[in-house]
Design a protein around this motif. Structure first.
Motif, PDB file in Angstrom:
ATOM      1  N   GLY A  56       0.791  -1.214   0.000  1.00  0.00           N
ATOM      2  CA  GLY A  56       0.000   0.000   0.000  1.00  0.00           C
ATOM      3  C   GLY A  56       0.823   1.263   0.000  1.00  0.00           C
ATOM      4  O   GLY A  56       0.492   2.232  -0.700  1.00  0.00           O
ATOM      5  N   ARG A  57       1.897   1.292   0.755  1.00  0.00           N
ATOM      6  CA  ARG A  57       2.690   2.519   0.862  1.00  0.00           C
ATOM      7  C   ARG A  57       3.716   2.664  -0.268  1.00  0.00           C
ATOM      8  O   ARG A  57       3.805   3.707  -0.911  1.00  0.00           O
ATOM      9  CB  ARG A  57       3.393   2.566   2.219  1.00  0.00           C
ATOM     10  CG  ARG A  57       2.469   2.969   3.352  1.00  0.00           C
ATOM     11  CD  ARG A  57       1.878   4.355   3.125  1.00  0.00           C
ATOM     12  NE  ARG A  57       1.013   4.744   4.227  1.00  0.00           N
ATOM     13  CZ  ARG A  57       0.406   5.927   4.326  1.00  0.00           C
ATOM     14  NH1 ARG A  57       0.543   6.807   3.356  1.00  0.00           N
ATOM     15  NH2 ARG A  57      -0.371   6.194   5.364  1.00  0.00           N
ATOM     16  N   ILE A  58       4.494   1.608  -0.510  1.00  0.00           N
ATOM     17  CA  ILE A  58       5.517   1.707  -1.554  1.00  0.00           C
ATOM     18  C   ILE A  58       4.870   1.757  -2.931  1.00  0.00           C
ATOM     19  O   ILE A  58       5.338   2.462  -3.829  1.00  0.00           O
ATOM     20  CB  ILE A  58       6.515   0.541  -1.436  1.00  0.00           C
ATOM     21  CG1 ILE A  58       7.294   0.666  -0.117  1.00  0.00           C
ATOM     22  CG2 ILE A  58       7.491   0.531  -2.624  1.00  0.00           C
ATOM     23  CD1 ILE A  58       8.258  -0.464   0.149  1.00  0.00           C
ATOM     24  N   GLY A  59       3.760   1.050  -3.093  1.00  0.00           N
ATOM     25  CA  GLY A  59       3.059   1.060  -4.368  1.00  0.00           C
ATOM     26  C   GLY A  59       2.097   2.211  -4.531  1.00  0.00           C
ATOM     27  O   GLY A  59       1.518   2.383  -5.606  1.00  0.00           O
ATOM     28  N   GLY A  60       1.900   3.019  -3.484  1.00  0.00           N
ATOM     29  CA  GLY A  60       0.958   4.118  -3.536  1.00  0.00           C
ATOM     30  C   GLY A  60       1.627   5.471  -3.471  1.00  0.00           C
ATOM     31  O   GLY A  60       2.160   5.974  -4.457  1.00  0.00           O
ATOM     32  N   GLU A  61       1.623   6.072  -2.286  1.00  0.00           N
ATOM     33  CA  GLU A  61       2.155   7.425  -2.127  1.00  0.00           C
ATOM     34  C   GLU A  61       3.610   7.537  -2.556  1.00  0.00           C
ATOM     35  O   GLU A  61       3.993   8.486  -3.260  1.00  0.00           O
ATOM     36  CB  GLU A  61       2.007   7.859  -0.665  1.00  0.00           C
ATOM     37  CG  GLU A  61       2.508   9.276  -0.407  1.00  0.00           C
ATOM     38  CD  GLU A  61       2.469   9.654   1.059  1.00  0.00           C
ATOM     39  OE1 GLU A  61       2.215  10.833   1.346  1.00  0.00           O
ATOM     40  OE2 GLU A  61       2.713   8.768   1.914  1.00  0.00           O
ATOM     41  N   LEU A  62       4.440   6.577  -2.143  1.00  0.00           N
ATOM     42  CA  LEU A  62       5.861   6.669  -2.474  1.00  0.00           C
ATOM     43  C   LEU A  62       6.116   6.427  -3.954  1.00  0.00           C
ATOM     44  O   LEU A  62       7.104   6.924  -4.513  1.00  0.00           O
ATOM     45  CB  LEU A  62       6.660   5.685  -1.615  1.00  0.00           C
ATOM     46  CG  LEU A  62       6.677   6.015  -0.118  1.00  0.00           C
ATOM     47  CD1 LEU A  62       7.358   4.907   0.674  1.00  0.00           C
ATOM     48  CD2 LEU A  62       7.360   7.352   0.155  1.00  0.00           C
ATOM     49  N   ASN A  63       5.245   5.672  -4.606  1.00  0.00           N
ATOM     50  CA  ASN A  63       5.382   5.472  -6.043  1.00  0.00           C
ATOM     51  C   ASN A  63       5.222   6.789  -6.807  1.00  0.00           C
ATOM     52  O   ASN A  63       5.848   6.991  -7.848  1.00  0.00           O
ATOM     53  CB  ASN A  63       4.336   4.474  -6.530  1.00  0.00           C
ATOM     54  CG  ASN A  63       4.408   4.239  -8.017  1.00  0.00           C
ATOM     55  OD1 ASN A  63       5.344   3.641  -8.527  1.00  0.00           O
ATOM     56  ND2 ASN A  63       3.413   4.731  -8.751  1.00  0.00           N
ATOM     57  N   ALA A 134      13.121  -7.487   4.167  1.00  0.00           N
ATOM     58  CA  ALA A 134      14.337  -6.926   3.585  1.00  0.00           C
ATOM     59  C   ALA A 134      14.007  -5.914   2.486  1.00  0.00           C
ATOM     60  O   ALA A 134      14.641  -4.859   2.387  1.00  0.00           O
ATOM     61  CB  ALA A 134      15.225  -8.039   3.037  1.00  0.00           C
ATOM     62  N   PHE A 135      13.032  -6.251   1.658  1.00  0.00           N
ATOM     63  CA  PHE A 135      12.617  -5.330   0.599  1.00  0.00           C
ATOM     64  C   PHE A 135      12.131  -4.010   1.197  1.00  0.00           C
ATOM     65  O   PHE A 135      12.488  -2.923   0.719  1.00  0.00           O
ATOM     66  CB  PHE A 135      11.505  -5.972  -0.232  1.00  0.00           C
ATOM     67  CG  PHE A 135      11.000  -5.104  -1.346  1.00  0.00           C
ATOM     68  CD1 PHE A 135      11.560  -5.177  -2.614  1.00  0.00           C
ATOM     69  CD2 PHE A 135       9.963  -4.201  -1.138  1.00  0.00           C
ATOM     70  CE1 PHE A 135      11.101  -4.361  -3.653  1.00  0.00           C
ATOM     71  CE2 PHE A 135       9.492  -3.391  -2.160  1.00  0.00           C
ATOM     72  CZ  PHE A 135      10.060  -3.465  -3.411  1.00  0.00           C
ATOM     73  N   THR A 136      11.346  -4.090   2.257  1.00  0.00           N
ATOM     74  CA  THR A 136      10.772  -2.894   2.880  1.00  0.00           C
ATOM     75  C   THR A 136      11.838  -2.070   3.583  1.00  0.00           C
ATOM     76  O   THR A 136      11.901  -0.841   3.423  1.00  0.00           O
ATOM     77  CB  THR A 136       9.672  -3.299   3.872  1.00  0.00           C
ATOM     78  OG1 THR A 136       8.726  -4.148   3.220  1.00  0.00           O
ATOM     79  CG2 THR A 136       8.959  -2.078   4.427  1.00  0.00           C
ATOM     80  N   VAL A 137      12.691  -2.721   4.370  1.00  0.00           N
ATOM     81  CA  VAL A 137      13.763  -2.018   5.069  1.00  0.00           C
ATOM     82  C   VAL A 137      14.683  -1.330   4.064  1.00  0.00           C
ATOM     83  O   VAL A 137      15.056  -0.154   4.235  1.00  0.00           O
ATOM     84  CB  VAL A 137      14.565  -2.980   5.960  1.00  0.00           C
ATOM     85  CG1 VAL A 137      15.832  -2.312   6.487  1.00  0.00           C
ATOM     86  CG2 VAL A 137      13.716  -3.460   7.128  1.00  0.00           C
ATOM     87  N   ALA A 138      15.058  -2.041   3.015  1.00  0.00           N
ATOM     88  CA  ALA A 138      15.971  -1.472   2.021  1.00  0.00           C
ATOM     89  C   ALA A 138      15.364  -0.248   1.336  1.00  0.00           C
ATOM     90  O   ALA A 138      16.080   0.717   1.038  1.00  0.00           O
ATOM     91  CB  ALA A 138      16.349  -2.526   0.985  1.00  0.00           C
ATOM     92  N   THR A 139      14.064  -0.273   1.092  1.00  0.00           N
ATOM     93  CA  THR A 139      13.416   0.889   0.480  1.00  0.00           C
ATOM     94  C   THR A 139      13.522   2.101   1.390  1.00  0.00           C
ATOM     95  O   THR A 139      13.820   3.216   0.934  1.00  0.00           O
ATOM     96  CB  THR A 139      11.945   0.586   0.163  1.00  0.00           C
ATOM     97  OG1 THR A 139      11.871  -0.522  -0.736  1.00  0.00           O
ATOM     98  CG2 THR A 139      11.270   1.790  -0.482  1.00  0.00           C
ATOM     99  N   LEU A 140      13.313   1.911   2.686  1.00  0.00           N
ATOM    100  CA  LEU A 140      13.475   3.014   3.629  1.00  0.00           C
ATOM    101  C   LEU A 140      14.912   3.503   3.668  1.00  0.00           C
ATOM    102  O   LEU A 140      15.171   4.717   3.696  1.00  0.00           O
ATOM    103  CB  LEU A 140      13.014   2.574   5.025  1.00  0.00           C
ATOM    104  CG  LEU A 140      11.500   2.476   5.228  1.00  0.00           C
ATOM    105  CD1 LEU A 140      11.182   1.734   6.521  1.00  0.00           C
ATOM    106  CD2 LEU A 140      10.880   3.868   5.245  1.00  0.00           C
ATOM    107  N   SER A 416       8.205   2.800  -9.823  1.00  0.00           N
ATOM    108  CA  SER A 416       9.010   3.924 -10.295  1.00  0.00           C
ATOM    109  C   SER A 416      10.120   4.332  -9.335  1.00  0.00           C
ATOM    110  O   SER A 416      11.089   4.969  -9.756  1.00  0.00           O
ATOM    111  CB  SER A 416       8.110   5.125 -10.581  1.00  0.00           C
ATOM    112  OG  SER A 416       7.415   5.517  -9.415  1.00  0.00           O
ATOM    113  N   LEU A 417      10.011   3.995  -8.053  1.00  0.00           N
ATOM    114  CA  LEU A 417      11.111   4.306  -7.137  1.00  0.00           C
ATOM    115  C   LEU A 417      12.417   3.681  -7.610  1.00  0.00           C
ATOM    116  O   LEU A 417      13.494   4.263  -7.424  1.00  0.00           O
ATOM    117  CB  LEU A 417      10.791   3.808  -5.722  1.00  0.00           C
ATOM    118  CG  LEU A 417      10.008   4.739  -4.796  1.00  0.00           C
ATOM    119  CD1 LEU A 417       9.720   4.034  -3.488  1.00  0.00           C
ATOM    120  CD2 LEU A 417      10.753   6.046  -4.555  1.00  0.00           C
TER     121      LEU A 417
END
Length: 490
Positions: A56-63, A134-140, A416-417
């Motif tokens: 929801g977050r990485i695919g939404g607002e942060l995208n 790991a995917f989530t932590v690395a994105t942050l 897109s990130l």
């Protein structure tokens, strides 16, 4: 678990993902991301909630910030929603909701699920949770450079966790992935995870490939800051015959029904009740048009897209084309195409390029196929085609070809990130010395927004939110968003 129960779980999780992008949740910063709430449940119950929080977050607002800073689309001149992004005017009050949700929602749930799975010997969930964590932590890390990590999630035992540097965190994530891969995932002790695995439907071979491909991406991130570590890690993957993704690692269960929509669509169109905020960027459309790329129809619903120039929201346009979105679009974590491009880059950097062309061609083909143009790709990649791999070229020319094709692909799938991160890691696509209104502009080169507030420097990161700074005395001093993160070109 029968199909109806499985679908019910998905509906609950998908509803949560839309809440994540709603206004109320965006403004709710009362949950301390470093204090874990009391949670009860099994790994099978908690893991889907964590995965949907990430989605929801990485695919939404942060995208959206990734898409604007990757110049796929730009702020409509008749509205105001994303002007601060297009002007690189990011403040510490921005993205507090996403930061807090990824901590108190996704990561908190992953760590609980991982602890529960470890105690119960449920190694399938342990691997799934480790990879998505790991995917989530690395994105942050990639967005903020330093984050609370080793001392986080201790509750009252430590309300001021230190911020760990990105490289240290990456090293630990890689160790955690290796530990998860070493477990026996053939056991049926934890049952069949197909019922709540919305990515692979319980196919554990694909989770192993996802883990290996994520490791490959992490090592390629290190090529500027720790080249020896990057090379050793990649060579080790190939020495041990690691299998990489040959299908999408993606969430594809979205529907047009409210509360079950793609989070980018839900955040940008459904929540705002308008579909016109994001307009075609001249950066991307000129590149597509220059190459007669048929994918322009998928991105802009037209072969005659009329773009705005990136960040040119103070000018007036008589007609501009809207970026195409659908409530059923997937959210990709690592796509099939990205996997091939990552492998091609690794082979060029460390193995003399043997096999790189074939993987590049597969990457372009998969990227076209993802949008329904798989039958049209052959003329583009064959000898003399506009996307022909420069097999006789220099290493920089080959890397540029790979990264530019990744950039074109990342406009799709709420991914897109990654294009923004690749630009900061490699410098590709190139940066234009002139604005896109000039006759000498080269299609596809990035331009600085005419309303940018950073003195001609492009953004490289986000700033720590006020919600973190007000609670954690160990929050580092603020740095400009133009300062590269640890793995980027300095």
């Amino acid at each position: 678990m029968n199909l109806s129960i499985k679908k019910s779980l998905y509906i609950i999780a998908a509803a949560a993902s839309t809440i994540f992008v709603g206004c109320k949740k965006q403004l709710d910063i009362n949950n301390d991301p470093n204090k874990a709430p009391v949670v009860t449940g099994t790994a099978a119950l908690i893991y889907p909630s964590a995965m949907m929080s990430t989605t929801g977050r990485i695919g939404g607002e942060l995208n959206i910030i990734g898409g604007i800073w990757s110049q796929y689309y730009t702020q409509n001149w008749t509205s105001n929603q994303y002007k601060t992004i297009d002007a690189y005017n990011i403040q510490s009050t921005d993205y507090q909701g996403s930061y807090a949700e990824l901590y108190s929602g996704a990561l908190n749930d992953y760590y609980y699920a991982l602890d529960t799975a470890k105690k119960a010997g449920e190694w399938k969930y342990y691997l799934m949770g480790t990879v998505m964590n790991a995917f989530t932590v690395a994105t942050l890390v990639d967005l903020y450079d330093q984050i609370p990590y080793s001392e986080a999630f201790q509750g009252k035992a430590n309300i001021n966790p230190k911020f760990d540097d990105g490289y240290t965190i990456y090293q630990d994530l890689l160790k955690r992935i290796d530990t998860a891969l070493s477990k026996d995932i053939t056991t049926e002790r934890d049952g069949d995870p197909a019922d709540n695995d919305f990515i692979f439907g319980g196919d554990m071979d694909s989770w192993v490939k996802f883990a290996n491909t994520l490791k490959l991406k992490f090592y390629l991130r290190m090529i500027n800051a720790h080249p020896e570590v990057a090379e050793a890690g990649i060579r080790d993957l190939y020495t041990n015959n690691a299998a990489f993704l040959d299908i999408d690692a993606a969430m594809k269960l979205f529907t047009s029904t409210p509360d079950k929509q793609n989070p980018f669509y839900a955040y940008n169109i459904y929540r705002l009740n308008t579909g016109t905020n994001l307009k075609a960027s001249a950066t991307f459309t000129t590149w597509l048009n220059a190459n007669n790329d048929p994918r322009i129809v998928a991105f802009y619903d037209s072969t005659d897209a009329v773009p705005m120039h990136q960040g040119d929201f103070l000018s007036k346009y008589s007609r501009v084309t809207t970026f195409n979105q659908s409530p059923t679009d997937p959210v990709e974590f690592i796509s099939e195409a990205e996997s091939y491009f990552l492998q091609a880059e690794a082979l060029e950097r460390y193995f003399g390029g043997t096999g790189a062309k074939a993987l590049y061609d597969k990457g372009v083909t998969a990227a076209f196929a993802a949008l329904g143009y798989g039958d049209e790709v052959a003329p583009f990649i064959q000898a003399g085609g506009v996307y022909e791999y420069p097999a006789a070229g220099t290493l920089p020319e080959k890397i540029e070809a790979i990264i530019v094709q990744k950039w074109a692909h990342f406009a799709y799938g709420c991914h897109s990130l990654e294009a923004f991160f690749d630009k900061n890691r490699t410098g590709y696509p190139r940066t234009s010395p002139v604005y896109s209104k000039e006759a000498s502009y080269v299609p596809g080169q990035f331009v600085f927004s005419p309303n940018g507030v950073t003195g001609g420097k492009f953004p490289k990161r986000l700033v720590f939110p006020d919600s973190e700074r007000s609670r954690n005395k160990n929050t580092p001093a603020e740095v400009p968003i133009t300062k590269p993160v640890w793995w980027a070109i300095q």
